[in-house]
Design an enzyme around this catalytic site. Structure first.
Site, PDB file in Angstrom:
ATOM      1  N   THR A   1       1.016  -0.956  -0.124  1.00 17.66           N
ATOM      2  CA  THR A   1       0.191   0.643   0.092  1.00 17.66           C
ATOM      3  C   THR A   1       0.990   1.148   0.106  1.00 17.66           C
ATOM      4  OG1 THR A   1      -0.225   0.844   2.699  1.00 17.66           O
ATOM      5  CG2 THR A   1      -1.696  -0.802   1.689  1.00 17.66           C
ATOM      6  N   ASP A   2       0.237   2.487  -0.191  1.00 16.81           N
ATOM      7  CA  ASP A   2       1.306   3.804  -0.166  1.00 16.81           C
ATOM      8  C   ASP A   2       2.227   3.632   1.013  1.00 16.81           C
ATOM      9  OD1 ASP A   2       0.439   4.082  -2.965  1.00 16.81           O
ATOM     10  OD2 ASP A   2      -1.743   5.602  -2.164  1.00 16.81           O
ATOM     11  N   CYS A   3       0.967   3.369   2.721  1.00 16.45           N
ATOM     12  CA  CYS A   3       2.016   3.924   3.889  1.00 16.45           C
ATOM     13  C   CYS A   3       2.577   2.484   4.163  1.00 16.45           C
ATOM     14  CB  CYS A   3       0.568   4.302   4.850  1.00 16.45           C
ATOM     15  SG  CYS A   3      -0.781   3.371   4.470  1.00 16.45           S
ATOM     16  N   TYR A   4       2.110   1.456   3.369  1.00 24.53           N
ATOM     17  CA  TYR A   4       3.192   0.161   3.546  1.00 24.53           C
ATOM     18  C   TYR A   4       3.516  -0.610   2.561  1.00 24.53           C
ATOM     19  CZ  TYR A   4       1.132   0.304   8.027  1.00 24.53           C
ATOM     20  OH  TYR A   4       1.048   0.022   9.936  1.00 24.53           O
ATOM     21  N   PRO A   5       4.569   0.201   1.535  1.00 29.31           N
ATOM     22  CA  PRO A   5       5.488  -0.389   0.466  1.00 29.31           C
ATOM     23  C   PRO A   5       5.830  -1.831  -0.156  1.00 29.31           C
ATOM     24  CG  PRO A   5       6.855   1.100   1.239  1.00 29.31           C
ATOM     25  CD  PRO A   5       5.387   1.166   2.141  1.00 29.31           C
TER      26      PRO A   5
END
Lengths: 404, 136
Positions: free
Chosen positions: A136-140
């Site tokens: 994800t954007d916060c957990y790449p």
């Protein structure tokens, strides 16, 4: 003459508490009577050590850089559930590696699984962590491979939804072939009988109506201090009881929590049951405050007063039929042979009586030297009056009728 | 009369020889094979209970030694790891030789290796992997 837990704790702080194990108290009560024993004794300690499949560990790894929302994780190739917040997982004691042949080559060996990961962690061994995610954007981060050690984890605690079963079945095999069960190998034609309870030392058998054991009770768990966190799954206070109030079959259970970082592999050990699977043997003990004569009467229960139900694991058990073979008591079970249907049958216990005794003894020492104070329960477990039962699962259509 | 349980390690070159036949025919020894794992062109292993009069027993052992077999007493081969054992006793009913017993009072399990026939049932059933096979 009733005592409060606060009064008992005051005595513990002054190193003046009188403590017996649940085994020692039997003789003491026989000699001195319930009344005098209740006046003199403050605490009776219990213990049990046996396979408790409904056990597992919550682990928090801390965040990697870049961060990762761990979706699926494996510890030493054993799957851990990761669908929690980013770096939390839960590893269940009975999980086996994805590529384990299980029982395809019968009987399977089950030489490594969740229970072994938990034991390796507690032993302080490095464990290999592999994890995947979608990013994800916060957990790449999408992949991760590293070694972890319990010392580096933020939290590692056991949360066992069902431990310390109040009594349990005795398993026999009435069929013509050997069977492999969670109660061990059962020889044909009632060739042996296996059980799993500490009997007179078992925590919930010494407080059959859960008068002192409840949510918040401080306990011995795996060598450390733990707590009763909830009623256990399948908690069944309305199970059949004998006239002394002691259940004659599986009844109450507790959900327990404790810090794995403080635990020892002497009291938490992985189990491989041939032909069945992997599990975890958990050492658990509970101090019982002697608040009145009734509690003293309960804790003086002895093996010969506790019955267990003998069940045929070749047919009645797997098919969930209510038939029982007979009832036997723990004195006879512990003697090494019991008589079932007229034949003399050798017995074995999956639960270790000698370690149960050692755990009760440890608790006794902790209390005697003032390092463990008793806790008041903050809420009771559902009791016999609750009407709560252990319901079966009825296979049905959507919206279809159930027996209720 | 001598009666002993021994472990024989067969080197590859003599796997095809009729060793047991010779022990019986030439040395008049009683042979009970407790376990055998001998494959042509590989090293073999046999657990044997050997019984006979003292002279014959000694001659039989000499014959085996001269052939190049390694002989060791059986008792070293199954080991009970006391650290792992929790005295549950699951092994007791599966032991065909009565080598495992529980003390009626303490329920502590004891292992009498002189009775052990190295069938390894206990190794398979022990949930705690406390029974170990060791070949040296």
């Amino acid at each position: 003459m009733a005592k409060t837990i606060q009064e008992i704790n005051e005595k513990i702080k002054k190193n003046k508490a009188c403590v017996f194990t649940a085994e020692e108290i039997i003789q003491y009560v026989e000699k001195n009577g319930i009344k005098r024993a209740a006046q003199e004794v403050d605490v009776v300690t219990t213990g049990t050590f046996g396979p408790m499949c409904s056990s597992g560990a919550f682990l928090n790894f801390g965040h990697s850089s870049p961060r990762m929302k761990i979706q699926k994780a494996w510890l030493n190739d054993v799957h851990a559930y990761g669908a929690l917040a980013a770096c939390d997982v839960y590893i269940g004691a009975t999980e086996i590696p994805d590529d384990d042949p299980a029982n395809k080559i019968h009987p399977g060996k089950f030489s490594y699984g969740g229970g072994h990961v938990i034991e390796d962690l507690i032993a302080g061994r490095d464990v290999f962590l592999r994890a995947t995610s979608y990013g994800t954007d916060c957990y790449p981060r999408k992949k991760l491979e590293t070694y972890i050690n319990i010392k580096e984890l933020n939290q590692a605690f056991l949360l066992n939804p069902r431990n310390s079963y109040q009594n349990y079945n005795v398993a026999v095999n009435k069929s013509e072939r050997v069977i492999y069960t969670y109660l061990g190998i059962l020889q044909p034609n009632i060739g042996n009988a296996n059980y799993s309870s500490a009997g007179q030392l078992s925590p919930l058998l010494n407080d059959p109506y859960y008068r002192t054991i409840g949510i918040g009770t401080k306990i011995f768990l795996g060598g450390a201090v733990g707590y009763v966190s909830w009623q256990g799954t399948q908690h069944n206070p309305t199970a059949k009881r004998d006239k002394g109030g002691v259940p004659v079959e599986g009844a109450g259970t507790i959900c327990v929590t404790g810090d794995m970082k403080q635990m020892s592999t002497r009291y938490i050990r992985a189990v491989s049951m041939i032909g069945y699977g992997v599990s975890l043997s958990v050492g658990l003990g509970i101090p019982i405050p002697i608040i009145d004569e009734e509690m003293m009467k309960f804790v003086s229960v002895k093996d010969e007063d506790i019955s267990a139900t003998v069940v045929d694991y070749s047919s009645a058990y797997p098919n969930r039929e209510p038939d029982i073979v007979t009832r036997v008591n723990y004195r006879d079970l512990r003697s090494g042979t019991v008589t079932i249907e007229g034949q003399s049958v050798p017995t074995a216990s999956l639960s270790s009586y000698s370690l149960a005794k050692e755990i009760a003894q440890n608790l006794k020492t902790w209390i005697e030297n003032g390092s463990l104070l008793l806790s008041e329960k903050v809420e009771s477990l559902p009791g016999a009056e609750s009407g709560q039962t252990f319901k079966p699962l009825e296979i049905r259509e959507k919206g279809g009728d159930t027996d209720d | 009369m001598t009666s002993q349980k021994i472990v024989l390690h067969f080197p590859r070159k003599i796997v095809n020889q009729p060793v047991i036949w010779t022990l019986i025919k030439e040395y008049d020894l009683e042979c009970s094979i407790l376990k055998a794992n001998i494959t042509p062109s590989e090293e073999g292993l046999m657990v044997l209970e050997l019984k006979g009069n003292n002279d014959n027993y000694k001659l039989g052992i000499d014959f085996l030694t001269e052939l190049g077999l390694k002989i060791q007493p059986l008792s070293q081969d199954i080991i009970r790891n006391k650290e792992r054992c929790i005295d549950c006793g699951v092994c007791i009913p599966v032991c065909p030789a009565g080598a495992l017993e529980a003390d009626p009072e303490t329920r502590k399990v004891s292992f009498n290796d002189s009775k052990c026939v190295v069938c390894e049932f206990c190794v398979q059933v022990c949930p705690f992997k406390a029974m170990e096979v060791r070949f040296e």
